[in-house]
Write an enzyme that holds these catalytic residues in place. Structure first.
Site, PDB file in Angstrom:
ATOM      1  NE  ARG A  99      -0.457   9.176  -6.145  1.00 45.20           N
ATOM      2  CZ  ARG A  99      -0.552   7.902  -5.829  1.00 45.20           C
ATOM      3  NH1 ARG A  99       0.111   6.984  -6.525  1.00 45.20           N
ATOM      4  NH2 ARG A  99      -1.289   7.512  -4.810  1.00 45.20           N
ATOM      5  CG  HIS A 134      -6.770  -6.679   3.990  1.00 45.31           C
ATOM      6  ND1 HIS A 134      -6.239  -5.555   4.591  1.00 45.31           N
ATOM      7  CD2 HIS A 134      -7.865  -6.255   3.291  1.00 45.31           C
ATOM      8  CE1 HIS A 134      -6.972  -4.512   4.285  1.00 45.31           C
ATOM      9  NE2 HIS A 134      -7.961  -4.897   3.495  1.00 45.31           N
ATOM     10  CE1 TYR A 138      -0.929  -8.249   0.532  1.00 47.56           C
ATOM     11  CE2 TYR A 138      -1.057  -7.706   2.859  1.00 47.56           C
ATOM     12  CZ  TYR A 138      -1.238  -7.354   1.539  1.00 47.56           C
ATOM     13  OH  TYR A 138      -1.739  -6.114   1.224  1.00 47.56           O
ATOM     14  CG  ASP A 164      -0.266  -7.272   8.101  1.00 48.61           C
ATOM     15  OD1 ASP A 164       0.233  -7.638   7.031  1.00 48.61           O
ATOM     16  OD2 ASP A 164      -1.401  -6.783   8.188  1.00 48.61           O
TER      17      ASP A 164
END
Length: 397
Positions: A99, A134, A138, A164
């Site tokens: 985008r 968060h 996951y 992460d």
């Protein structure tokens, strides 16, 4: 420009945006010698306080350009940086990079050799790809919380290191380097995607294999994860020791140093889950009898897989970590040293984080923009120069 060293020296990576795992991936690549140009939002300049610059570990070793990607001129400037890069990485939610105008198609149309790395929580594709989430979300969906939780007890939310950082960011760095290696022969780049869910699942290979083996054998046994001989115990001073005496040799040494050899609760089939509460109770009471460092002395020469649970500050000062140089001084703060280690092309000590936009002028001029073009971008606010005036040199590494 400051000399860089390490196995990735000579590679240029543009960090298009994203926090957490994307920034950590950029740190890994910069630590190993890549030139990483981090595009910051102009409004983020205020975030780069003196404390942030000193302690902002994941932003170290970069050059910083502050570009407003919500404006067409900003997107055009970012794409000019991508033109001369070997790789680009981003950590936006799915669809955001497209985008904005800096998605993989837009970038690789201009630079077909570009390796475009992207990182998300759920992944690009799948019914949950557009959901917010968060670390705990996951990791939980990937099955990564249950194996580290005791039966009947709530799973402990991870602290941002397991999924992460420890999984997705590390796999993305591996993927980007692998794609760059392949591009040397093919002449073409590609898109590399790492999600936290995918990466945690891959990291669970041993646990998944063990679970499958137990199911195949139809026995209720465990490999030792969360067993009383694979746990942490509080000591008399309120600090903890870690016990990982999984194999029989280490378990025997553990009992010997604790003075528990032959204890009825601790001998026999120690993998029988029904016995674990009683075993844990005995070990809990024994470890409470002495302070943590006293226990460390007891086990100093035992090779029984018993070690102290250290705070970050204690870890920095520990003799083993100091001897190996696990931590280094970066701009006045103690930070983890680059890893892994290389015998012939060792990375240098990273430079500290720099203010957002500190290198705006030099980086854009180096990408081929004229002095007039850069001046116009600065005057319009599309590009912002940091506190150094935008003429700061490359982040020291």
């Amino acid at each position: 420009m400051t000399h860089r060293s390490g196995p990735l020296r000579g590679l240029t990576v543009v960090e298009l945006g994203g926090v957490g795992p994307a920034a950590f991936c950029g740190m890994l690549l910069a630590d190993l010698g890549a030139r990483v140009v981090q595009i910051a939002r102009p409004g983020s300049a205020a975030v780069f306080s003196d404390a942030h610059l000193r302690f902002g570990v994941v932003n170290r070793g970069r050059e910083s350009v502050a570009i407003d990607l919500s404006r067409p001129e900003g997107v055009a400037a970012a794409l000019r940086l991508v033109d001369g890069a070997d790789a680009a990485i981003e950590g936006f939610r799915p669809g955001v990079a497209e985008r904005i105008g800096v998605g993989p198609d837009a970038c690789r149309e201009r630079n077909p050799r570009l390796v475009y790395g992207r990182i998300t929580g759920w992944g690009h594709g799948g019914p949950w790809s557009d959901r917010a989430g968060h670390e705990a979300n996951y990791v939980g969906l990937a099955g990564g919380l249950a194996p580290v939780s005791r039966a009947g007890e709530p799973a402990a939310p991870p602290a941002g290191q397991h999924g992460d950082i420890g999984a997705a960011a590390t796999f993305l760095a591996l993927g980007v380097v692998s794609a760059l290696l392949e591009a040397r022969s093919s002449g073409e780049g590609q898109v590399v995607e790492a999600s936290v869910v995918d990466s945690v699942a891959a990291r669970m290979a041993l646990a998944i294999g063990a679970a499958a083996a137990r199911a195949a054998d139809r026995v209720e046994r465990d490999t030792g994860a969360n067993a009383p001989f694979g746990d942490t115990y509080r000591c008399a001073d309120g600090r903890f020791v870690a016990v990982a005496a999984i194999e029989e040799t280490f378990y025997s040494r553990l009992l010997g140093r604790l003075g528990l050899t032959g204890h009825p609760a601790l001998v026999g089939d120690r993998f029988d889950r029904a016995r674990w509460p009683g075993m844990r109770q005995v070990l809990t009471e024994v470890f409470l009898a002495r302070a943590r460092d006293e226990w460390c002395e007891v086990f100093a020469d035992a090779d029984a897989c018993v070690s102290p649970v250290l705070t970050v500050e204690e870890a920095m000062a520990h003799e083993h970590n100091r001897a190996r140089g696990v931590y280094v001084d970066v701009g006045g703060s103690v930070q983890p040293a680059p890893t892994p280690r290389f015998s012939r092309t060792p990375p240098a000590t990273p430079g500290p984080a720099v203010p957002a936009g500190a290198n705006s002028t030099n980086v854009l001029r180096g990408a081929g923009l004229s002095a007039e073009e850069v001046s116009a971008l600065l005057s319009s606010g599309v590009v912002v120069a940091g506190p150094t005036g935008g003429d700061g040199g490359r982040a020291a590494t």
